[in-house]
Design a protein around this motif. Structure first.
Motif, PDB file in Angstrom:
ATOM      1  N   ASP A 112       0.835  -1.209   0.000  1.00 24.60           N
ATOM      2  CA  ASP A 112       0.000   0.000   0.000  1.00 24.60           C
ATOM      3  C   ASP A 112       0.865   1.253   0.000  1.00 24.60           C
ATOM      4  O   ASP A 112       1.887   1.316   0.679  1.00 24.60           O
ATOM      5  N   GLY A 113       0.439   2.238  -0.750  1.00 21.89           N
ATOM      6  CA  GLY A 113       1.105   3.530  -0.736  1.00 21.89           C
ATOM      7  C   GLY A 113       2.388   3.607  -1.532  1.00 21.89           C
ATOM      8  O   GLY A 113       3.106   4.600  -1.446  1.00 21.89           O
ATOM      9  N   GLU A 114       2.693   2.583  -2.299  1.00 24.74           N
ATOM     10  CA  GLU A 114       3.915   2.632  -3.090  1.00 24.74           C
ATOM     11  C   GLU A 114       3.674   3.404  -4.376  1.00 24.74           C
ATOM     12  O   GLU A 114       2.567   3.432  -4.904  1.00 24.74           O
ATOM     13  N   PRO A 115       4.715   4.007  -4.918  1.00 25.86           N
ATOM     14  CA  PRO A 115       4.555   4.814  -6.125  1.00 25.86           C
ATOM     15  C   PRO A 115       4.250   3.970  -7.354  1.00 25.86           C
ATOM     16  O   PRO A 115       4.508   2.763  -7.381  1.00 25.86           O
ATOM     17  N   GLU A 116       3.728   4.634  -8.363  1.00 24.20           N
ATOM     18  CA  GLU A 116       3.483   3.970  -9.642  1.00 24.20           C
ATOM     19  C   GLU A 116       4.827   3.449 -10.155  1.00 24.20           C
ATOM     20  O   GLU A 116       5.842   4.123 -10.056  1.00 24.20           O
ATOM     21  N   GLY A 117       4.824   2.271 -10.677  1.00 28.77           N
ATOM     22  CA  GLY A 117       6.063   1.681 -11.183  1.00 28.77           C
ATOM     23  C   GLY A 117       6.753   0.763 -10.195  1.00 28.77           C
ATOM     24  O   GLY A 117       7.738   0.105 -10.541  1.00 28.77           O
ATOM     25  N   ALA A 118       6.248   0.700  -8.971  1.00 26.74           N
ATOM     26  CA  ALA A 118       6.894  -0.150  -7.968  1.00 26.74           C
ATOM     27  C   ALA A 118       6.873  -1.616  -8.402  1.00 26.74           C
ATOM     28  O   ALA A 118       7.861  -2.338  -8.215  1.00 26.74           O
ATOM     29  N   ALA A 119       5.776  -2.055  -8.995  1.00 29.17           N
ATOM     30  CA  ALA A 119       5.693  -3.458  -9.431  1.00 29.17           C
ATOM     31  C   ALA A 119       6.768  -3.769 -10.479  1.00 29.17           C
ATOM     32  O   ALA A 119       7.397  -4.829 -10.438  1.00 29.17           O
ATOM     33  N   ALA A 120       6.991  -2.847 -11.400  1.00 33.36           N
ATOM     34  CA  ALA A 120       8.023  -3.052 -12.424  1.00 33.36           C
ATOM     35  C   ALA A 120       9.413  -3.085 -11.775  1.00 33.36           C
ATOM     36  O   ALA A 120      10.299  -3.827 -12.210  1.00 33.36           O
ATOM     37  N   TYR A 121       9.600  -2.286 -10.733  1.00 35.43           N
ATOM     38  CA  TYR A 121      10.859  -2.267  -9.996  1.00 35.43           C
ATOM     39  C   TYR A 121      11.113  -3.639  -9.369  1.00 35.43           C
ATOM     40  O   TYR A 121      12.192  -4.206  -9.492  1.00 35.43           O
ATOM     41  N   TYR A 122      10.077  -4.161  -8.702  1.00 32.34           N
ATOM     42  CA  TYR A 122      10.206  -5.482  -8.089  1.00 32.34           C
ATOM     43  C   TYR A 122      10.428  -6.571  -9.149  1.00 32.34           C
ATOM     44  O   TYR A 122      11.182  -7.512  -8.935  1.00 32.34           O
ATOM     45  N   GLU A 123       9.755  -6.428 -10.273  1.00 31.77           N
ATOM     46  CA  GLU A 123       9.939  -7.408 -11.345  1.00 31.77           C
ATOM     47  C   GLU A 123      11.381  -7.392 -11.844  1.00 31.77           C
ATOM     48  O   GLU A 123      11.971  -8.447 -12.086  1.00 31.77           O
ATOM     49  N   ALA A 124      11.955  -6.200 -11.988  1.00 27.68           N
ATOM     50  CA  ALA A 124      13.348  -6.102 -12.447  1.00 27.68           C
ATOM     51  C   ALA A 124      14.290  -6.779 -11.454  1.00 27.68           C
ATOM     52  O   ALA A 124      15.221  -7.483 -11.849  1.00 27.68           O
ATOM     53  N   ILE A 125      14.040  -6.594 -10.168  1.00 28.16           N
ATOM     54  CA  ILE A 125      14.867  -7.249  -9.148  1.00 28.16           C
ATOM     55  C   ILE A 125      14.704  -8.769  -9.239  1.00 28.16           C
ATOM     56  O   ILE A 125      15.678  -9.518  -9.151  1.00 28.16           O
ATOM     57  N   GLY A 126      13.478  -9.231  -9.423  1.00 30.17           N
ATOM     58  CA  GLY A 126      13.234 -10.661  -9.579  1.00 30.17           C
ATOM     59  C   GLY A 126      13.956 -11.235 -10.783  1.00 30.17           C
ATOM     60  O   GLY A 126      14.534 -12.325 -10.727  1.00 30.17           O
ATOM     61  N   ARG A 127      13.943 -10.495 -11.879  1.00 30.45           N
ATOM     62  CA  ARG A 127      14.662 -10.948 -13.083  1.00 30.45           C
ATOM     63  C   ARG A 127      16.161 -11.013 -12.823  1.00 30.45           C
ATOM     64  O   ARG A 127      16.828 -11.946 -13.264  1.00 30.45           O
ATOM     65  N   LEU A 128      16.681 -10.020 -12.113  1.00 30.75           N
ATOM     66  CA  LEU A 128      18.100 -10.032 -11.773  1.00 30.75           C
ATOM     67  C   LEU A 128      18.441 -11.286 -10.977  1.00 30.75           C
ATOM     68  O   LEU A 128      19.425 -11.971 -11.266  1.00 30.75           O
ATOM     69  N   MET A 129      17.617 -11.609  -9.985  1.00 31.98           N
ATOM     70  CA  MET A 129      17.879 -12.795  -9.160  1.00 31.98           C
ATOM     71  C   MET A 129      17.810 -14.071  -9.997  1.00 31.98           C
ATOM     72  O   MET A 129      18.644 -14.966  -9.861  1.00 31.98           O
ATOM     73  N   PHE A 130      16.816 -14.148 -10.874  1.00 33.08           N
ATOM     74  CA  PHE A 130      16.664 -15.320 -11.730  1.00 33.08           C
ATOM     75  C   PHE A 130      17.868 -15.469 -12.657  1.00 33.08           C
ATOM     76  O   PHE A 130      18.443 -16.552 -12.776  1.00 33.08           O
ATOM     77  N   LEU A 131      18.243 -14.379 -13.312  1.00 34.71           N
ATOM     78  CA  LEU A 131      19.362 -14.444 -14.254  1.00 34.71           C
ATOM     79  C   LEU A 131      20.675 -14.723 -13.539  1.00 34.71           C
ATOM     80  O   LEU A 131      21.538 -15.429 -14.067  1.00 34.71           O
ATOM     81  N   TRP A 132      20.825 -14.188 -12.323  1.00 38.79           N
ATOM     82  CA  TRP A 132      22.035 -14.491 -11.555  1.00 38.79           C
ATOM     83  C   TRP A 132      22.088 -15.993 -11.269  1.00 38.79           C
ATOM     84  O   TRP A 132      23.142 -16.620 -11.406  1.00 38.79           O
ATOM     85  N   GLY A 133      20.974 -16.566 -10.851  1.00 39.46           N
ATOM     86  CA  GLY A 133      20.930 -17.999 -10.575  1.00 39.46           C
ATOM     87  C   GLY A 133      21.311 -18.824 -11.791  1.00 39.46           C
ATOM     88  O   GLY A 133      22.058 -19.805 -11.688  1.00 39.46           O
ATOM     89  N   ARG A 134      20.821 -18.415 -12.943  1.00 39.50           N
ATOM     90  CA  ARG A 134      21.155 -19.121 -14.192  1.00 39.50           C
ATOM     91  C   ARG A 134      22.655 -19.031 -14.465  1.00 39.50           C
ATOM     92  O   ARG A 134      23.302 -20.027 -14.780  1.00 39.50           O
ATOM     93  N   PHE A 135      23.217 -17.824 -14.348  1.00 38.10           N
ATOM     94  CA  PHE A 135      24.652 -17.657 -14.569  1.00 38.10           C
ATOM     95  C   PHE A 135      25.452 -18.463 -13.554  1.00 38.10           C
ATOM     96  O   PHE A 135      26.404 -19.167 -13.906  1.00 38.10           O
ATOM     97  N   ASP A 136      25.083 -18.361 -12.283  1.00 41.37           N
ATOM     98  CA  ASP A 136      25.831 -19.023 -11.223  1.00 41.37           C
ATOM     99  C   ASP A 136      25.871 -20.532 -11.429  1.00 41.37           C
ATOM    100  O   ASP A 136      26.902 -21.172 -11.207  1.00 41.37           O
ATOM    101  N   HIS A 137      24.764 -21.095 -11.868  1.00 44.69           N
ATOM    102  CA  HIS A 137      24.732 -22.533 -12.143  1.00 44.69           C
ATOM    103  C   HIS A 137      25.676 -22.883 -13.302  1.00 44.69           C
ATOM    104  O   HIS A 137      26.452 -23.839 -13.213  1.00 44.69           O
ATOM    105  N   SER A 138      25.622 -22.102 -14.377  1.00 44.80           N
ATOM    106  CA  SER A 138      26.496 -22.360 -15.527  1.00 44.80           C
ATOM    107  C   SER A 138      27.963 -22.180 -15.147  1.00 44.80           C
ATOM    108  O   SER A 138      28.824 -22.969 -15.563  1.00 44.80           O
TER     109      SER A 138
END
Length: 135
Positions: A15-41
């Motif tokens: 609640d009360g977060e600015p517009e675009g907060a969901a996209a911000y969280y999505e970008a962080i999630g993508r970073l974590m996912f891509l890091w996991g992929r790289f780290d495994h390789s």
């Protein structure tokens, strides 16, 4: 009849977060996912390198063939490309790759291990967080 407690949720942590907060969280999630992929390789490639007969000369005095700590794996990677003649053709690219990966690792670690204080600005969307390093 036993007494009961009723809990009603009136808000969400978002609640009360600015517009675009969901996209911000999505970008962080993508970073974590891509890091996991790289780290495994990265780990798989290092395991293949450490399976070479000549890699016995650069092994760390630990039980695992490849250390679990990213910093120790980076050091092992650099040592392998420095000391194993078979890897010489790829040395320059391997060193560049691992230096860039280490920069991303530090950013990823700051994001994952920080205490998020909340959004502080909208243009650009900015978050304040604190991170305490252990010595």
């Amino acid at each position: 009849m036993a007494p009961s407690i009723k809990i009603t949720m009136h808000s969400t942590p978002f609640d009360g977060e600015p517009e675009g907060a969901a996209a911000y969280y999505e970008a962080i999630g993508r970073l974590m996912f891509l890091w996991g992929r790289f780290d495994h390789s990265f780990g798989s490639t290092l395991l293949a390198i450490m399976s070479l007969p000549e890699a016995e000369t650069i092994r760390e005095p630990i039980q695992e063939r490849v250390p679990s700590s990213f910093g120790r794996r980076v050091n092992l990677w650099k040592r392998a490309f420095k000391k194993l003649p078979r890897l010489e053709p790829w040395k320059a690219n391997a060193v560049t790759l691992i230096e860039r990966a280490n920069d991303v690792f530090l950013d990823r670690s700051a994001i994952v291990h920080s205490s998020w204080q909340g959004f502080t600005g909208n243009d650009p969307l900015t978050v304040r967080f604190s991170n305490h390093r252990h010595k």
